[in-house]
Design a protein around this motif. Structure first.
Motif, mmCIF file in Angstrom:
data_model
loop_
_atom_site.group_PDB
_atom_site.id
_atom_site.type_symbol
_atom_site.label_atom_id
_atom_site.label_comp_id
_atom_site.label_asym_id
_atom_site.label_seq_id
_atom_site.Cartn_x
_atom_site.Cartn_y
_atom_site.Cartn_z
ATOM 1 N N THR A 17 0.974 -1.241 -0.063
ATOM 2 C CA THR A 17 -0.057 -0.016 0.106
ATOM 3 C C THR A 17 0.942 1.253 -0.050
ATOM 4 O OG1 THR A 17 -1.705 -0.982 1.388
ATOM 5 C CG2 THR A 17 -1.662 1.323 1.144
ATOM 6 N N SER A 29 -7.485 4.298 -1.137
ATOM 7 C CA SER A 29 -8.598 5.294 -0.653
ATOM 8 C C SER A 29 -7.778 6.446 0.056
ATOM 9 C CB SER A 29 -9.412 4.601 0.283
ATOM 10 O OG SER A 29 -8.510 4.382 1.592
ATOM 11 N N PRO A 30 -8.705 7.502 0.036
ATOM 12 C CA PRO A 30 -7.816 8.821 0.476
ATOM 13 C C PRO A 30 -7.655 8.914 1.932
ATOM 14 C CG PRO A 30 -9.848 9.244 -1.032
ATOM 15 C CD PRO A 30 -9.758 8.000 -0.731
ATOM 16 N N GLU A 31 -8.036 8.139 2.751
ATOM 17 C CA GLU A 31 -7.893 7.796 4.281
ATOM 18 C C GLU A 31 -6.524 7.363 4.364
ATOM 19 O OE1 GLU A 31 -7.400 7.724 8.141
ATOM 20 O OE2 GLU A 31 -8.555 9.199 6.819
ATOM 21 N N LEU A 32 -6.375 6.147 3.437
ATOM 22 C CA LEU A 32 -4.867 5.502 3.622
ATOM 23 C C LEU A 32 -3.908 6.315 3.091
ATOM 24 C CD1 LEU A 32 -5.945 1.782 2.866
ATOM 25 C CD2 LEU A 32 -5.709 2.871 4.978
ATOM 26 N N ARG A 34 -3.846 9.575 3.078
ATOM 27 C CA ARG A 34 -3.341 10.498 4.212
ATOM 28 C C ARG A 34 -2.554 10.012 5.215
ATOM 29 N NH1 ARG A 34 -4.936 12.026 8.959
ATOM 30 N NH2 ARG A 34 -6.101 10.082 9.067
ATOM 31 N N ARG A 35 -2.832 8.501 5.704
ATOM 32 C CA ARG A 35 -2.001 8.072 6.628
ATOM 33 C C ARG A 35 -0.748 7.752 6.129
ATOM 34 N NH1 ARG A 35 -6.278 3.340 8.303
ATOM 35 N NH2 ARG A 35 -4.005 2.331 8.748
#
Length: 359
Positions: A17, A29-32, A34-35
């Motif tokens: 990832t 995904s945008p959340e991943l 960002r992390r």
């Protein structure tokens, strides 16, 4: 020093990832995203571009070959290319063949630039070529062979249509655009219209000359060899060319210049010699660079979508890079549209039309 495993652990995701986020190779995904980006920043992680290129045979670099990077046309194109490259996480290598100013040795420099870029294993090349129509099939057969020597390096032509020799192309219709410019002068009442061209060996110049001549012929207006002079796309050459043209055709009342830069040189000469624009001579350029809207009087011209051409060329190139086996043998061709911009060098009462978008 932190590694990719540390980034994955901090972000709470898999190593693959992290790789997909950094290389933008697959949807995440945008959340991943960002992390991962937060973990990269916190750990000050920097990917090793050499190791990455050895693994996936990608350098993260595309080549761009121009004919005159110091002119006022190509920076628009490069800006468009760079906007897409930056989004893809790529850098661009810009090289200049120095060909716009009529130097026929430019083709040798151009070939050498292709050789260097291919040897550097760039992932793709966007280029402007000065090779003649007569020699282009043999020339590009050799270039394409070189481009596939180490790995498959896609090529995209800009400004000229080279789909007939199997190369993706984003180009302008110089013939139609030249007719548009000439017809505008005729519609403004001009009867004796001259033309200052670019370097005569260039295919795009020949297209515009043909459009100019055909438009005069269709309107039953006279033209002869004395109505055409040649410049090299610089403002100085426009200044020199109109001096010659005025000696050959003293009663000229309209003038179509092969680019805006030469038209500005023409304007300077006419002003110095007591000729008023547009009252005595109506003047139109080509390209619609930012200078056209700020000179006095403002310059009528043909607006070509320079930055968008760069964007479209880069989109095609990256589609080829990311999908190397897609539509093999089917070159893409995109003809960019153009429009007439009427300013005060042909119509004294024309409203201001400022070109500030690409500054």
């Amino acid at each position: 020093m932190s590694g990719i495993k540390d980034v994955a652990k901090r972000a709470g995701v898999s190593i693959s990832t992290v790789s997909n986020v950094l290389n933008k190779s697959k949807y995440v995904s945008p959340e991943l995203v960002r992390r991962v980006e937060m973990a990269v920043e916190e750990l000050s992680y920097e990917a090793n571009p050499i190791a990455r290129s050895m693994k996936n045979n990608k350098t993260g670099t595309i080549g761009v070959i121009t004919e005159d990077i110091c002119g006022v046309f190509y920076p628009y194109v490069v800006k468009g290319i760079n906007s897409v490259a930056d989004e893809k996480g790529y850098q661009i290598m810009i090289c200049d063949a120095q060909g716009t100013y009529g130097d026929k040795q430019a083709i040798k420099r151009e070939k050498e630039l292709f050789r260097r870029m291919i040897a550097s294993r760039v992932d793709g090349i966007i280029f402007v070529s000065s090779v003649s129509t007569e020699n282009r099939e043999k020339y590009f057969s050799q270039i394409k062979k070189q481009a596939n020597k180490y790995k498959k390096i896609p090529l995209v032509s800009i400004e000229r249509d080279l789909t007939s020799v199997g190369i993706d192309s984003v180009y302008f219709d110089g013939y139609v655009n030249a007719k548009m410019a000439t017809q505008h002068l005729i519609d403004c009442g001009c009867k004796k219209i001259g033309h200052i061209t670019g370097p005569t060996h260039m295919e795009i110049v020949k297209e515009r000359v043909k459009g100019y001549k055909d438009c005069l012929r269709e309107n039953n207006l006279y033209f002869g060899d004395e109505m055409i002079t040649h410049g090299d796309y610089s403002h100085l050459s426009g200044y020199v060319a109109v001096k010659q043209l005025m000696k050959q055709v003293p009663d000229i009342d309209g003038l179509f210049c092969g680019n805006d830069q030469m038209a500005i040189g023409v304007m300077k000469y006419l002003n110095e010699h007591g000729k008023k624009v547009p009252e005595d001579i109506k003047l139109i350029g080509y390209d619609d660079v930012f200078l056209a809207s700020v000179v006095e009087p403002s310059l009528s011209t043909i607006h070509v979508r320079k930055r968008h051409a760069g964007i479209e060329a880069a989109k095609i190139l990256f589609r080829r890079i990311e999908n190397p086996d897609e539509n093999i043998g089917q070159p893409a061709g995109i003809k960019m549209d153009a429009r007439l911009v009427v300013r005060q060098s042909t119509v004294k009462t024309a409203s201001e039309d400022w070109n500030l978008v690409d500054w």
